[in-house]
Write a protein that holds these residues in place. Structure first.
Motif, PDB file in Angstrom:
ATOM      1  N   UNK A  61      -2.230  -3.242  12.085  1.00  0.00           N
ATOM      2  CA  UNK A  61      -2.023  -4.667  11.832  1.00  0.00           C
ATOM      3  C   UNK A  61      -2.734  -5.104  10.556  1.00  0.00           C
ATOM      4  N   UNK A  62      -3.948  -4.625  10.349  1.00  0.00           N
ATOM      5  CA  UNK A  62      -4.692  -4.977   9.130  1.00  0.00           C
ATOM      6  C   UNK A  62      -3.986  -4.451   7.889  1.00  0.00           C
ATOM      7  N   UNK A  63      -3.414  -3.247   7.962  1.00  0.00           N
ATOM      8  CA  UNK A  63      -2.727  -2.692   6.792  1.00  0.00           C
ATOM      9  C   UNK A  63      -1.468  -3.495   6.472  1.00  0.00           C
ATOM     10  N   UNK A  64      -0.744  -3.946   7.497  1.00  0.00           N
ATOM     11  CA  UNK A  64       0.443  -4.774   7.262  1.00  0.00           C
ATOM     12  C   UNK A  64       0.056  -6.089   6.594  1.00  0.00           C
ATOM     13  N   UNK A  65      -0.997  -6.714   7.088  1.00  0.00           N
ATOM     14  CA  UNK A  65      -1.442  -7.991   6.516  1.00  0.00           C
ATOM     15  C   UNK A  65      -1.921  -7.805   5.074  1.00  0.00           C
ATOM     16  N   UNK A  66      -2.659  -6.745   4.820  1.00  0.00           N
ATOM     17  CA  UNK A  66      -3.146  -6.488   3.460  1.00  0.00           C
ATOM     18  C   UNK A  66      -1.978  -6.321   2.481  1.00  0.00           C
ATOM     19  N   UNK A  67      -0.980  -5.580   2.877  1.00  0.00           N
ATOM     20  CA  UNK A  67       0.185  -5.352   2.020  1.00  0.00           C
ATOM     21  C   UNK A  67       0.921  -6.666   1.763  1.00  0.00           C
ATOM     22  N   UNK A  68       1.146  -7.456   2.805  1.00  0.00           N
ATOM     23  CA  UNK A  68       1.847  -8.735   2.652  1.00  0.00           C
ATOM     24  C   UNK A  68       1.050  -9.699   1.766  1.00  0.00           C
ATOM     25  N   UNK A  69      -0.258  -9.782   2.010  1.00  0.00           N
ATOM     26  CA  UNK A  69      -1.087 -10.678   1.189  1.00  0.00           C
ATOM     27  C   UNK A  69      -1.128 -10.219  -0.262  1.00  0.00           C
ATOM     28  N   UNK A  70      -1.193  -8.915  -0.493  1.00  0.00           N
ATOM     29  CA  UNK A  70      -1.164  -8.388  -1.864  1.00  0.00           C
ATOM     30  C   UNK A  70       0.136  -8.773  -2.568  1.00  0.00           C
ATOM     31  N   UNK A  71       1.255  -8.670  -1.856  1.00  0.00           N
ATOM     32  CA  UNK A  71       2.546  -9.068  -2.443  1.00  0.00           C
ATOM     33  C   UNK A  71       2.520 -10.544  -2.809  1.00  0.00           C
ATOM     34  N   UNK A  72       1.937 -11.358  -1.942  1.00  0.00           N
ATOM     35  CA  UNK A  72       1.840 -12.789  -2.215  1.00  0.00           C
ATOM     36  C   UNK A  72       0.968 -13.116  -3.408  1.00  0.00           C
ATOM     37  N   UNK A  73      -0.122 -12.382  -3.557  1.00  0.00           N
ATOM     38  CA  UNK A  73      -1.011 -12.611  -4.703  1.00  0.00           C
ATOM     39  C   UNK A  73      -0.378 -12.129  -6.008  1.00  0.00           C
ATOM     40  N   UNK A  74       0.335 -11.034  -5.923  1.00  0.00           N
ATOM     41  CA  UNK A  74       0.872 -10.399  -7.123  1.00  0.00           C
ATOM     42  C   UNK A  74       2.100 -11.121  -7.685  1.00  0.00           C
ATOM     43  N   UNK A  75       2.908 -11.701  -6.814  1.00  0.00           N
ATOM     44  CA  UNK A  75       4.156 -12.333  -7.231  1.00  0.00           C
ATOM     45  C   UNK A  75       4.126 -13.808  -6.843  1.00  0.00           C
ATOM     46  N   UNK A  76       4.866 -14.591  -7.535  1.00  0.00           N
ATOM     47  CA  UNK A  76       4.870 -16.030  -7.308  1.00  0.00           C
ATOM     48  C   UNK A  76       5.830 -16.383  -6.174  1.00  0.00           C
ATOM     49  N   UNK A  77       5.446 -15.989  -4.951  1.00  0.00           N
ATOM     50  CA  UNK A  77       6.278 -16.286  -3.790  1.00  0.00           C
ATOM     51  C   UNK A  77       5.580 -17.333  -2.930  1.00  0.00           C
ATOM     52  N   UNK A  78       6.382 -18.016  -2.123  1.00  0.00           N
ATOM     53  CA  UNK A  78       5.810 -19.038  -1.246  1.00  0.00           C
ATOM     54  C   UNK A  78       5.669 -18.558   0.190  1.00  0.00           C
ATOM     55  N   UNK A  79       6.414 -17.496   0.544  1.00  0.00           N
ATOM     56  CA  UNK A  79       6.344 -17.003   1.928  1.00  0.00           C
ATOM     57  C   UNK A  79       6.747 -15.538   1.986  1.00  0.00           C
ATOM     58  N   UNK A  80       6.149 -14.844   2.953  1.00  0.00           N
ATOM     59  CA  UNK A  80       6.515 -13.452   3.233  1.00  0.00           C
ATOM     60  C   UNK A  80       6.372 -13.209   4.728  1.00  0.00           C
ATOM     61  N   UNK A  81       7.315 -12.446   5.274  1.00  0.00           N
ATOM     62  CA  UNK A  81       7.248 -12.022   6.680  1.00  0.00           C
ATOM     63  C   UNK A  81       7.481 -10.520   6.703  1.00  0.00           C
ATOM     64  N   UNK A  82       6.589  -9.795   7.383  1.00  0.00           N
ATOM     65  CA  UNK A  82       6.736  -8.360   7.569  1.00  0.00           C
ATOM     66  C   UNK A  82       6.655  -8.095   9.071  1.00  0.00           C
ATOM     67  N   UNK A  83       7.722  -7.509   9.610  1.00  0.00           N
ATOM     68  CA  UNK A  83       7.743  -7.113  11.018  1.00  0.00           C
ATOM     69  C   UNK A  83       8.055  -5.627  11.037  1.00  0.00           C
ATOM     70  N   UNK A  84       7.187  -4.840  11.670  1.00  0.00           N
ATOM     71  CA  UNK A  84       7.338  -3.385  11.665  1.00  0.00           C
ATOM     72  C   UNK A  84       7.307  -2.870  13.091  1.00  0.00           C
ATOM     73  N   UNK A  85       8.275  -2.023  13.427  1.00  0.00           N
ATOM     74  CA  UNK A  85       8.316  -1.399  14.737  1.00  0.00           C
ATOM     75  C   UNK A  85       7.188  -0.393  14.891  1.00  0.00           C
ATOM     76  N   UNK A  86       6.868  -0.116  16.138  1.00  0.00           N
ATOM     77  CA  UNK A  86       5.989   0.986  16.503  1.00  0.00           C
ATOM     78  C   UNK A  86       6.536   1.554  17.806  1.00  0.00           C
ATOM     79  N   UNK A  87       6.089   2.744  18.161  1.00  0.00           N
ATOM     80  CA  UNK A  87       6.594   3.384  19.372  1.00  0.00           C
ATOM     81  C   UNK A  87       7.898   4.116  19.116  1.00  0.00           C
ATOM     82  N   UNK A  88       8.731   4.212  20.161  1.00  0.00           N
ATOM     83  CA  UNK A  88       9.996   4.946  20.090  1.00  0.00           C
ATOM     84  C   UNK A  88      11.087   4.096  19.457  1.00  0.00           C
TER      85      UNK A  88
END
Length: 153
Positions: A61-88
């Motif tokens: 969860x921390x790695x997903x948030x870090x990646x999303x926040x980095x994208x937000x800082x790097x590019x001039x976006x107003x929103x980002x959503x990342x949903x990633x499966x786990x398990x089977x």
């Protein structure tokens, strides 16, 4: 910037995720979505019956948030959503959704592409392909690392 990330242990409904993302937007002129889907064949061409994504809840969860926040800082976006499966995950099921919104298209496209390149190499998952002839753990490919390297400063 509005940033939402989530691990999804059950089937990912990309339409519902997009609708939720879109309903949170205000006056953005560009919305980009990417949905990654589990393939039925391995890189070597063998039939895959299942993909299993092992994770460590807090670290992943921390790695997903870090990646999303980095994208937000790097590019001039107003929103980002990342949903990633786990398990089977069965072939044909969605593995990941990345949605970005910005005033202009280039920022939205670049942020989504950056997030996916980082997710392929930096998200904390252990991936296993299950097939009729056995199971194998898979790692990011050299082209995944090349894609990630192009964003280095």
């Amino acid at each position: 910037m509005r940033c939402t990330t989530r691990l999804a242990p059950d089937r990912l409904d990309s339409s519902a995720e997009f609708t939720a993302f879109e309903s949170s937007l205000e006056d953005e002129g560009a919305v980009v979505t990417f949905v990654g889907v589990a393939r039925s064949k391995s890189a070597s061409g063998g039939k895959v019956s299942n993909l299993f994504l092992e994770h460590h809840p807090r670290m992943t969860e921390a790695s997903l948030m870090e990646i999303a926040e980095d994208a937000g800082r790097r590019f001039n976006i107003s929103a980002i959503r990342v949903v990633h499966r786990c398990g089977d995950i069965a072939p044909g099921e969605a593995i990941v959704l990345v949605a970005t919104a910005a005033l202009h298209r280039r920022a939205a496209f670049e942020a989504a592409e950056y997030a996916m390149d980082r997710l392929k190499t930096d998200a904390v998952f252990w991936k296993r392909e299950d097939a009729v002839d056995g199971s194998r753990w898979i790692e990011p490919t050299s082209s995944d690392h090349d894609d990630r390297a192009r964003w280095s400063e």
